[in-house]
Enzyme design. Structure first.
Site, PDB file in Angstrom:
ATOM      1  N   TYR A   1      82.396  24.027  30.392  1.00 47.02           N
ATOM      2  CA  TYR A   1      83.392  24.544  31.336  1.00 47.02           C
ATOM      3  C   TYR A   1      84.582  23.592  31.306  1.00 47.02           C
ATOM      4  O   TYR A   1      84.546  22.534  30.675  1.00 47.02           O
ATOM      5  CB  TYR A   1      82.815  24.595  32.757  1.00 47.02           C
ATOM      6  CG  TYR A   1      82.305  23.255  33.221  1.00 47.02           C
ATOM      7  CD1 TYR A   1      80.969  22.900  33.029  1.00 47.02           C
ATOM      8  CD2 TYR A   1      83.158  22.307  33.791  1.00 47.02           C
ATOM      9  CE1 TYR A   1      80.509  21.656  33.400  1.00 47.02           C
ATOM     10  CE2 TYR A   1      82.695  21.060  34.163  1.00 47.02           C
ATOM     11  CZ  TYR A   1      81.367  20.734  33.965  1.00 47.02           C
ATOM     12  OH  TYR A   1      80.917  19.492  34.321  1.00 47.02           O
TER      13      TYR A   1
ATOM     14  N   THR B   1      82.064  14.023  39.166  1.00 42.44           N
ATOM     15  CA  THR B   1      80.889  13.172  39.373  1.00 42.44           C
ATOM     16  C   THR B   1      80.884  11.947  38.456  1.00 42.44           C
ATOM     17  O   THR B   1      80.177  10.987  38.731  1.00 42.44           O
ATOM     18  CB  THR B   1      79.598  13.965  39.125  1.00 42.44           C
ATOM     19  OG1 THR B   1      79.616  14.484  37.787  1.00 42.44           O
ATOM     20  CG2 THR B   1      79.453  15.097  40.130  1.00 42.44           C
ATOM     21  N   ASP B   2      81.667  11.969  37.372  1.00 33.41           N
ATOM     22  CA  ASP B   2      81.596  10.854  36.419  1.00 33.41           C
ATOM     23  C   ASP B   2      81.931   9.513  37.062  1.00 33.41           C
ATOM     24  O   ASP B   2      81.260   8.518  36.803  1.00 33.41           O
ATOM     25  CB  ASP B   2      82.547  11.088  35.234  1.00 33.41           C
ATOM     26  CG  ASP B   2      81.985  12.128  34.266  1.00 33.41           C
ATOM     27  OD1 ASP B   2      82.604  12.318  33.208  1.00 33.41           O
ATOM     28  OD2 ASP B   2      80.954  12.739  34.591  1.00 33.41           O
TER      29      ASP B   2
ATOM     30  N   GLU C   1      68.467 -17.171  33.910  1.00 27.86           N
ATOM     31  CA  GLU C   1      68.478 -17.387  32.445  1.00 27.86           C
ATOM     32  C   GLU C   1      69.811 -17.932  31.952  1.00 27.86           C
ATOM     33  O   GLU C   1      69.982 -18.179  30.763  1.00 27.86           O
ATOM     34  CB  GLU C   1      68.156 -16.057  31.737  1.00 27.86           C
ATOM     35  CG  GLU C   1      66.745 -15.564  32.024  1.00 27.86           C
ATOM     36  CD  GLU C   1      66.378 -14.373  31.162  1.00 27.86           C
ATOM     37  OE1 GLU C   1      66.056 -13.320  31.731  1.00 27.86           O
ATOM     38  OE2 GLU C   1      66.459 -14.494  29.924  1.00 27.86           O
TER      39      GLU C   1
ATOM     40  N   LYS D   1      75.535   7.901  39.419  1.00 26.15           N
ATOM     41  CA  LYS D   1      75.160   9.069  38.617  1.00 26.15           C
ATOM     42  C   LYS D   1      74.152   8.585  37.585  1.00 26.15           C
ATOM     43  O   LYS D   1      74.475   7.853  36.662  1.00 26.15           O
ATOM     44  CB  LYS D   1      76.386   9.668  37.941  1.00 26.15           C
ATOM     45  CG  LYS D   1      76.111  10.970  37.179  1.00 26.15           C
ATOM     46  CD  LYS D   1      77.415  11.552  36.647  1.00 26.15           C
ATOM     47  CE  LYS D   1      77.198  12.888  35.941  1.00 26.15           C
ATOM     48  NZ  LYS D   1      78.481  13.471  35.463  1.00 26.15           N
TER      49      LYS D   1
ATOM     50  N   THR E   1      84.141  18.823  38.415  1.00 26.32           N
ATOM     51  CA  THR E   1      83.379  20.043  38.151  1.00 26.32           C
ATOM     52  C   THR E   1      83.299  20.946  39.357  1.00 26.32           C
ATOM     53  O   THR E   1      83.252  22.170  39.227  1.00 26.32           O
ATOM     54  CB  THR E   1      81.961  19.670  37.670  1.00 26.32           C
ATOM     55  OG1 THR E   1      82.078  18.971  36.446  1.00 26.32           O
ATOM     56  CG2 THR E   1      81.073  20.875  37.488  1.00 26.32           C
TER      57      THR E   1
HETATM   58  N1  DGL Z   1      84.691  15.560  33.726  1.00 21.82           N
HETATM   59  C1  DGL Z   1      83.664  15.226  34.705  1.00 21.82           C
HETATM   60  C2  DGL Z   1      84.343  14.661  35.976  1.00 21.82           C
HETATM   61  O1  DGL Z   1      85.405  15.172  36.363  1.00 21.82           O
HETATM   62  C3  DGL Z   1      82.874  16.428  35.088  1.00 21.82           C
HETATM   63  C4  DGL Z   1      81.627  16.039  35.759  1.00 21.82           C
HETATM   64  C5  DGL Z   1      81.516  16.582  37.163  1.00 21.82           C
HETATM   65  O2  DGL Z   1      82.496  16.572  37.947  1.00 21.82           O
HETATM   66  O3  DGL Z   1      80.365  16.937  37.505  1.00 21.82           O
HETATM   67  O4  DGL Z   1      83.785  13.732  36.551  1.00 21.82           O
END
Ligand code: DGL
Length: 349
Positions: free
Chosen positions: A46, A112-113, A306, A185, A32
């Site tokens: 986007y 971020t993923d 457990e 995340k 992103t």
């Molecule tokens: N498709 C997600 C990625 O490339 C977008 C999320 C992001 O980068 O914030 O991880």
């Protein structure tokens, strides 16, 4: 190295010698932070991985007040599409740059993923004390109150900071500095999305890093793993624990070649009675079984609590979330198949 590159490198290092600012290389992979939406109101709608690295750098000219920077476009992908091969390629490039005396720090722009997975992987395999900072953004640069510009500025400032050395791979998001080991995340659509269950290491404010704690686990110069000796990662898959769970996924992953299975269990990594026999059978066939928890945000899976891990010859992921447990298992299994050795690694890294 081609002649123009030599000239560029010489020019770059001569400028630095004249100017004295640290040299920071920005490796762009997509996400992103390189995204673009149709309008300023599109903070969540986007396309990721559109803007090239030189445009990212040009969009934050103040970066040049804190460091001499140059960019490389390593990939241009959304991070959910990262593979083990992407991790290895990126890690080897970072390691090569870290060995260069004219490189003082490295920033990686990333979706971020799976940013947390890449940051943990690099924390495990890079043998450098130079700052390596992974950064992303939750909004594309085309949106109102986009977070990418300041996140990138902060990442370069940390990568250029002498006191960031020796702290392992770092993640800067939303003014905070996290260790790549702990951060994940934790919110999927807000700018303060990244959390560490044990807290951030510090904050970055107006280009200055403020530190409040240090990493507690082995990393980078203290690691037994080495990116330069890795040419593959072991195939490891994750299956979720939940009510009415069945053993189907575990069997399918094992048939697909998984060398270890991460069980993202309920509570303390618990395993449904309907699944235990399958995991025991797969363990008998040589597949490693690693119990993590689907419960994140603090706590850890306790061995033999457990589930009789000693009796079943299983491993616990300690406080690592399932996706980070997969990263460690994928690296660890390139060195050992021994359960005790694997458990030691999960306690130390
Ligand atoms: N498709 C997600 C990625 O490339 C977008 C999320 C992001 O980068 O914030 O991880």
């Amino acid at each position: 190295m081609k002649k123009p590159l030599i000239l560029a490198a010489l020019l770059w290092s001569s400028v630095v010698l004249a100017d004295g600012k640290p040299n920071v290389v920005i490796l762009a992979t997509g996400g992103t932070i390189a995204g673009a939406g149709a309008g300023v109101a599109n903070s969540a709608t986007y396309q990721a991985a559109k803007v090239p690295v030189d445009k990212l750098i040009a969009g934050v000219p103040e970066i040049r007040n804190v460091a001499e920077v140059r960019g490389e476009q390593v990939f241009q992908i959304a991070s959910e599409s990262f593979t083990n091969e992407h991790l290895l390629t990126l890690g080897k490039r970072v390691a090569a740059l870290a060995r260069q005396p004219d490189v003082d720090g490295i920033v990686i722009t990333h979706g971020t993923d799976t940013l947390e997975e890449t940051a943990y992987f690099l924390n495990l395999v890079l043998k450098t004390d130079k700052p390596v900072v992974v950064v992303g953004s939750m909004r594309p640069g085309t949106a109102m109150s986009a977070d990418g510009m300041l996140n990138l500025y902060n990442a370069v400032a940390v990568a250029a900071a002498a006191d960031a050395r020796g702290k392992g791979v770092l993640v800067t998001m939303n003014d905070e500095i996290h260790t790549g080991r702990d951060v994940s995340k934790s919110v999927n659509i807000k700018t303060d999305a990244f959390r560490s269950p044990w807290g951030p290491l510090g904050m970055i404010v107006e280009g200055k890093a403020y530190w409040f704690r240090a990493p507690a686990k082995r990393h980078t110069t203290g690691t037994e793993f080495d990116i330069d000796t890795l040419d593959r990662l072991a195939p490891v898959d994750i299956a979720y624990g939940y009510g009415n769970a069945s053993p189907t996924a575990y069997k399918a992953f094992a048939e697909g070649g998984a060398r270890a299975l991460i069980h993202a269990g309920t509570g303390n990594g618990s395993v449904s009675g309907a699944v235990v026999p399958t995991l025991q059978a797969l363990r008998d066939k040589g597949v490693q079984i690693i119990r993590a928890s689907r419960v994140t945000g603090g706590g850890f899976v306790l061995r033999n609590a457990e589930q009789p891990d000693d009796k079943y010859d299983w491993v616990v992921a300690h406080d690592l979330n399932p996706q980070k447990a997969r990263i460690l298992a994928a690296v660890a299994l390139t060195r050992t198949q021994d359960t005790r050795e694997l458990q030691r690694m999960f306690m130390e890294y």
